[in-house]
Design a protein around this motif. Sequence first.
Motif, PDB file in Angstrom:
ATOM      1  N   MET A  82       0.550  -1.078  -0.015  1.00  0.00           N
ATOM      2  CA  MET A  82      -0.109   0.052   0.125  1.00  0.00           C
ATOM      3  C   MET A  82       0.881   1.361   0.085  1.00  0.00           C
ATOM      4  SD  MET A  82      -3.190  -0.953  -0.058  1.00  0.00           S
ATOM      5  CE  MET A  82      -3.884   0.605   0.260  1.00  0.00           C
ATOM      6  N   GLN A  83       2.315   1.146  -0.177  1.00  0.00           N
ATOM      7  CA  GLN A  83       2.894   2.337  -0.372  1.00  0.00           C
ATOM      8  C   GLN A  83       3.317   3.016  -1.560  1.00  0.00           C
ATOM      9  OE1 GLN A  83       6.717   1.050   1.463  1.00  0.00           O
ATOM     10  NE2 GLN A  83       5.766   0.607   3.549  1.00  0.00           N
ATOM     11  N   HIS A  84       3.635   1.977  -2.658  1.00  0.00           N
ATOM     12  CA  HIS A  84       3.379   2.766  -4.114  1.00  0.00           C
ATOM     13  C   HIS A  84       2.831   1.545  -5.015  1.00  0.00           C
ATOM     14  CE1 HIS A  84       6.906   0.033  -4.212  1.00  0.00           C
ATOM     15  NE2 HIS A  84       7.590   0.573  -3.146  1.00  0.00           N
ATOM     16  N   HIS A  85       2.761   2.043  -6.323  1.00  0.00           N
ATOM     17  CA  HIS A  85       2.434   1.114  -7.591  1.00  0.00           C
ATOM     18  C   HIS A  85       3.317   0.349  -8.068  1.00  0.00           C
ATOM     19  CE1 HIS A  85      -1.936   2.272  -7.190  1.00  0.00           C
ATOM     20  NE2 HIS A  85      -1.415   3.642  -7.008  1.00  0.00           N
ATOM     21  N   LYS A  86       4.602   0.319  -7.568  1.00  0.00           N
ATOM     22  CA  LYS A  86       5.759  -0.213  -8.344  1.00  0.00           C
ATOM     23  C   LYS A  86       5.374  -1.896  -8.193  1.00  0.00           C
ATOM     24  CE  LYS A  86      10.617  -0.669  -8.984  1.00  0.00           C
ATOM     25  NZ  LYS A  86      11.952  -0.100  -8.560  1.00  0.00           N
ATOM     26  N   LEU A  87       5.835  -2.675  -9.021  1.00  0.00           N
ATOM     27  CA  LEU A  87       5.695  -3.947  -9.015  1.00  0.00           C
ATOM     28  C   LEU A  87       6.496  -4.900  -7.827  1.00  0.00           C
ATOM     29  CD1 LEU A  87       4.455  -6.883 -10.185  1.00  0.00           C
ATOM     30  CD2 LEU A  87       6.630  -6.707 -11.846  1.00  0.00           C
ATOM     31  N   GLN A  88       6.040  -5.462  -7.047  1.00  0.00           N
ATOM     32  CA  GLN A  88       6.722  -6.091  -6.304  1.00  0.00           C
ATOM     33  C   GLN A  88       6.330  -7.566  -5.956  1.00  0.00           C
ATOM     34  OE1 GLN A  88       7.273  -3.746  -2.012  1.00  0.00           O
ATOM     35  NE2 GLN A  88       5.557  -2.459  -3.036  1.00  0.00           N
ATOM     36  N   GLU A  89       7.225  -8.526  -5.620  1.00  0.00           N
ATOM     37  CA  GLU A  89       6.879 -10.022  -5.775  1.00  0.00           C
ATOM     38  C   GLU A  89       5.775 -10.388  -4.664  1.00  0.00           C
ATOM     39  OE1 GLU A  89      10.385 -12.096  -5.656  1.00  0.00           O
ATOM     40  OE2 GLU A  89      11.066 -11.513  -7.885  1.00  0.00           O
TER      41      GLU A  89
END
Length: 392
Positions: free
Chosen positions: A173-180
């Motif tokens: 919920m911190q940013h929209h960058k892709l995280q596994e």
Amino acid sequence: QTAGDYGTEIAMRISLWSARLLLGLSISLLFVTLLTIKQREQLASQPSPSRKRQGLRLKGQPPVETKPANNRQNRLTQPQLNNAPDVVDVRLDYKVESAQAAPNKSAGELSPEGKQARRQAYLQREREQWEQQQERLLKQRHEAAIKLPPEVTSDEFNASSAIAGRTVSNVCMQHHKLQEQCQHGRVLPLLVTGVGRSGTHHTENALRKMGVKVCHEAACKDGSISWIYAVVDPDRFYPWENGNYRIKDQAFAQVFHQVRHPLRVIASLTTYEKMSWDFINKHTPNIDLTPMHPLRKALIHWVTWNRMVEKQADWRYRMEDTPVVEICRRAGFGDLCQVQHKAAVRANRFHANVTWDQLAQADPWFAREAAKMAHGYGYTDVLQMSMDGDDD
């Protein structure tokens, strides 16, 4: 008379009165029927109100002249002007100035050339009025912003470490960058973000001219150019977002940090509208920006928002001296990244320059941090002095 004769006479009288009553009712019914038929014929010979409003006519009737309505709410906004229909509503209240248009406003009496000339005259007038109104409002906001702010005597928000973004334990919920470790929907190739008014309109238009399907403040096939997508809003409300291309649960494979000289950006931020500041306040919870002077508010936002984007960015560049072709190639769009031949559209907004002295007056601690960050981004006063355009 006998009782039988008396009964027969009574029956005959009843039959006679019944016949007279039925005859009267029949005559009345016939009269009402004829009156109704006559009224219908009269109504049929006149156009209905709805047809009058539409400027139509019934068979066998002459054209009905449409009376323009004096309704100021019919004025078009700038986005509507850009996508104006081929036919302008003849009910709008305006006067035809073109010599090619007939003085009579009846659409049936205008040639195709006259209709086109009238439409162009109307759109031009509306566009000029809209631009004058916007310039007047922006001037008023900026004049209020560049007035000397009240003196700040303490570093109440710890300028050296202040940062935007909500404090949440869930990293998804911190940013929209892709995280596994996060569950995302569709993954889009690119997000170009930063502080608003950093030239994102220009970048979006330039990439689209190359054929890259990105959108400004919206999530399209190849990504987004948007300052609002630097954060994840828990209510999924993003001001100015295109409702047809919402971010929802999508993610971005790459995040590029676009920066612009702070003096230019901060000057432009002083013209932000309330909806944008409400969104910024929501995602800068440790600092209450609402009661601040506009110049101080813009300065703090530039420092804290850029610090937040730095943590998620894969690459940072200065918009003033970075070719859009380089942005396209680093994003991996391959053959689409050709040299741009046509100039991309720029968002021109009125705002005067601000100086480092004015920022120091607004908040010396955040002004010092902004200068440090600008130096780290590669900016100098010489570069700032050579910039004249408003490329927001």
